[in-house]
Design an enzyme around this catalytic site. Sequence first.
Site, PDB file in Angstrom:
ATOM      1  N   HIS A 202      -4.673   3.464   8.509  1.00  0.00           N
ATOM      2  CA  HIS A 202      -5.027   2.212   7.836  1.00  0.00           C
ATOM      3  C   HIS A 202      -4.728   2.229   6.341  1.00  0.00           C
ATOM      4  CE1 HIS A 202      -8.135  -1.138   7.097  1.00  0.00           C
ATOM      5  NE2 HIS A 202      -7.298  -1.624   7.985  1.00  0.00           N
TER       6      HIS A 202
ATOM      7  N   LYS B 279      -2.897   1.922   2.785  1.00  0.00           N
ATOM      8  CA  LYS B 279      -1.858   1.025   2.248  1.00  0.00           C
ATOM      9  C   LYS B 279      -1.485   1.523   0.844  1.00  0.00           C
ATOM     10  CE  LYS B 279      -4.935  -1.936   4.620  1.00  0.00           C
ATOM     11  NZ  LYS B 279      -4.398  -1.791   5.915  1.00  0.00           N
TER      12      LYS B 279
ATOM     13  N   ASP C  93       8.743   6.365  -8.561  1.00  0.00           N
ATOM     14  CA  ASP C  93       8.896   6.951  -9.888  1.00  0.00           C
ATOM     15  C   ASP C  93       9.168   5.822 -10.868  1.00  0.00           C
ATOM     16  OD1 ASP C  93      12.224   7.403 -10.602  1.00  0.00           O
ATOM     17  OD2 ASP C  93      11.625   6.808  -8.581  1.00  0.00           O
TER      18      ASP C  93
ATOM     19  N   HIS D 102     -10.388  -9.921   3.223  1.00  0.00           N
ATOM     20  CA  HIS D 102      -9.847  -8.648   3.698  1.00  0.00           C
ATOM     21  C   HIS D 102     -10.073  -7.549   2.657  1.00  0.00           C
ATOM     22  CE1 HIS D 102      -6.589  -5.771   4.950  1.00  0.00           C
ATOM     23  NE2 HIS D 102      -7.055  -6.099   6.138  1.00  0.00           N
TER      24      HIS D 102
ATOM     25  N   LYS E  99     -11.528  -4.657   0.168  1.00  0.00           N
ATOM     26  CA  LYS E  99     -12.302  -3.434   0.369  1.00  0.00           C
ATOM     27  C   LYS E  99     -12.615  -2.868  -1.013  1.00  0.00           C
ATOM     28  CE  LYS E  99      -9.280  -3.593   4.092  1.00  0.00           C
ATOM     29  NZ  LYS E  99     -10.101  -4.341   4.975  1.00  0.00           N
TER      30      LYS E  99
ATOM     31  N   ASP F   4     -22.070  -2.451 -12.182  1.00  0.00           N
ATOM     32  CA  ASP F   4     -22.495  -2.541 -13.593  1.00  0.00           C
ATOM     33  C   ASP F   4     -21.370  -2.925 -14.548  1.00  0.00           C
ATOM     34  OD1 ASP F   4     -24.958  -1.745 -12.646  1.00  0.00           O
ATOM     35  OD2 ASP F   4     -24.864   0.287 -13.446  1.00  0.00           O
TER      36      ASP F   4
END
Length: 858
Positions: free
Chosen positions: A369, A371, A376, A709, A711, A716
């Site tokens: 999963h 991504k 460079d 979608h 994540k 703070d």
Amino acid sequence: MAYHPAYTETMSMGGGSSHGGGQQYVPFATSSGSLRVELLHGNLDIWVKEAKHLPNMDGFHNRLGGMLSGLGRKKVEGEKSSKITSDPYVTVSISGAVIGRTFVISNSENPVWMQHFDVPVAHSAAEVHFVVKDSDIIGSQIMGAVGIPTEQLCSGNRIEGLFPILNSSGKPCKQGAVLGLSIQYTPMERMRLYQMGVGSGNECVGVPGTYFPLRKGGRVTLYQDAHVDDGTLPSVHLDGGIQYRHGKCWEDMADAIRQARRLIYITGWSVFHPVRLVRRTNDPTEGTLGELLKVKSQEGVRVLVLVWDDPTSRSLLGFKTQGVMNTSDEETRRFFKHSSVQVLLCPRSGGKGHSFIKKSEVGTIYTHHQKTVIVDAEAAQNRRKIVAFVGGLDLCNGRFDTPKHPLFRTLKTLHKDDFHNPNFVTTADDGPREPWHDLHSKIDGPAAYDVLANFEERWMKASKPRGIGKLKSSSDDSLLRIDRIPDIVGLSEASSANDNDPESWHVQVFRSIDSSSVKGFPKDPKEATGRNLLCGKNILIDMSIHAAYVKAIRSAQHFIYIENQYFLGSSFNWDSNKDLGANNLIPMEIALKIANKIRAREKFAAYIVIPMWPEGAPTSNPIQRILYWQHKTMQMMYQTIYKALVEVGLDSQFEPQDFLNFFCLGTREVPVGTVSVYNSPRKPPQPNANANAAQVQALKSRRFMIYVHSKGMVVDDEFVLIGSANINQRSLEGTRDTEIAMGGYQPHYSWAMKGSRPHGQIFGYRMSLWAEHLGFLEQGFEEPENMECVRRVRQLSELNWRQYAAEEVTEMSGHLLKYPVQVDRTGKVSSLPGCETFPDLGGKIIGSFLALQENLTI
């Protein structure tokens, strides 16, 4: 005799990681009399030292094991004896959740482990259990168990010694059978690590005990959505007179790929070659991702693409199967087949020592999963350096979107040839498309080399010859040896750069992954601790993403803001289904953080944004199960907060939603040239004659959820965590889906350094996300922990929900919707009166319980 919910190890739960080792049940007592249940919220420092005089459990299993010995389990050799006897290991458990596991020692009745565990806990329990087991090719057998009462642990004293290993009759499993252990509990409030905030100035060590250390220096760019057009979001002003700059994720990726001279390495759950990263109106020069990668490989750049091999998609003898998940893996492989771009389709395989059942589950249910895009880039003095993109965006169809999140208006322009809505049957001509909201990042600095190391470890494992391929003598030489290329700055050089720039970052890379998916973990499980890896049964595990979430939540002083595709866990503390195995600590840690702040009478708030429902038909069984687990998680958190309010006598003054709120995103769009469908100068578009009921409703209501979608988490306004991992067991256990994430902060923009609220890049990012979701900014949004801000955001989200759910179709300027459940003053979560199912598509919002033991939905 008390029944302890801790111990027949379920075959479906792999690994042995903290909060990921599954459930166990032992139907016998390990203590006489009744014991008091205590909440342990802090860390357990545990040594499992040795066992003596264990029984020989090998009978039939022994003979079967001899026949199957060639299957090769990773074990430590025990006694040098021809005698075949038990293969012992120990699991440590609390509230039925396995929090630690030793390695297996082969053929020993007197094993010596000397294995150390430092485990975060947030469990209510009467005992911590140590279960001694005999490992077999097929499952394992319990020899006996030791129970340490939590009441004794709460004294703070270290408990150590040799303890009798008891069997079901309450007697030693063999005369003289003992387990040598040491255990000490340190409550959260006595741990200095969590007292100083998340970004504690220059001396911060980041998340200790992880595979990759905190890397100091460099830059991070934070992205919301695949693209942000200039001038479409309100300005956010930072300290020092700086204006926050909204990044253009896919355009930056395209530029980075174009400018690469040595290497382009890509990992994805899905990589789809026809995707266009740059979508400027009427610009035919912008090609597809596939064309761009082919051009770069023809220029001599090493282009490697590592994509999850969906087991349901196949291409054999001209016959093609699309695959359940529509990842287009076979199509992408075919596109690059006769080019110098190297594509590896990588199945999610079980470990060598896994049972056939476990291997089948891993290969069928779980995925790769991660991504990442690694290139460079230009560095000082005409040299090159490594830059890495990490986050939630796959390079595939359906992901390109902007903060406006259109439903219909871009079907013939921006989203031409890129229509995606898997929730019901509809077409690119009719719509609506599914709007897509995501978070991503770019790392320019020493931490980018850790993202590169992750790719190299995975590529070496995936490219390892199998079957008849093992006969070939040549090894895979696709990976560039950057240590042999003088013009590429190495990690040691990048790390030694003296960066006193106040805009610099400290960054750490985290993963969920195990030794079945990488090459480079130690062969000897005794070396696992030294590399900050955890032991599973015949497998080594990196579950540092979970560790990063726990550390950040525990260190939070003011507020937590989360966006995630899923939110479920801490099932050990639910009011039912406690044995589900969704043992990650994140929901419980957030609830306990709020409860502790209430007791201290300090301001604190948590804002959690999730999708209206997980992608797919909301009436389907898997999605109804996930929604049910989500409901149980919410219920547990609100009940924990309510109990704290009652405890300090504030339950009449405040309610749980003054501290914790759940939101989702949605939008609706009137036809061009109209104000609303009730006040329309022209007739709105009509569905075609073949439209299904859901499509008819969606076209009539002109509304749909914006799919979250993301994540990510902001704490703070000083710490950000972004990656591929969802907040569920699949993403956090380490033995299920493989994941990667970055956590970072600017040391000059921390509460510790400034002595007040920091207004650095992370503050700008969080405010920019709120501007996208709410449609505007107010000064009060700068202090999310204030009660006025909590109530204002909730009020706006309730107004937005009413507009979204109304019969009249009106244009929505704000997208943040209060999650459509009712939470009463006592923390009880129930269906919203008059809105028990999702608008247009149906499906119970609080889900449905289906008594089916499976790991797919947790």
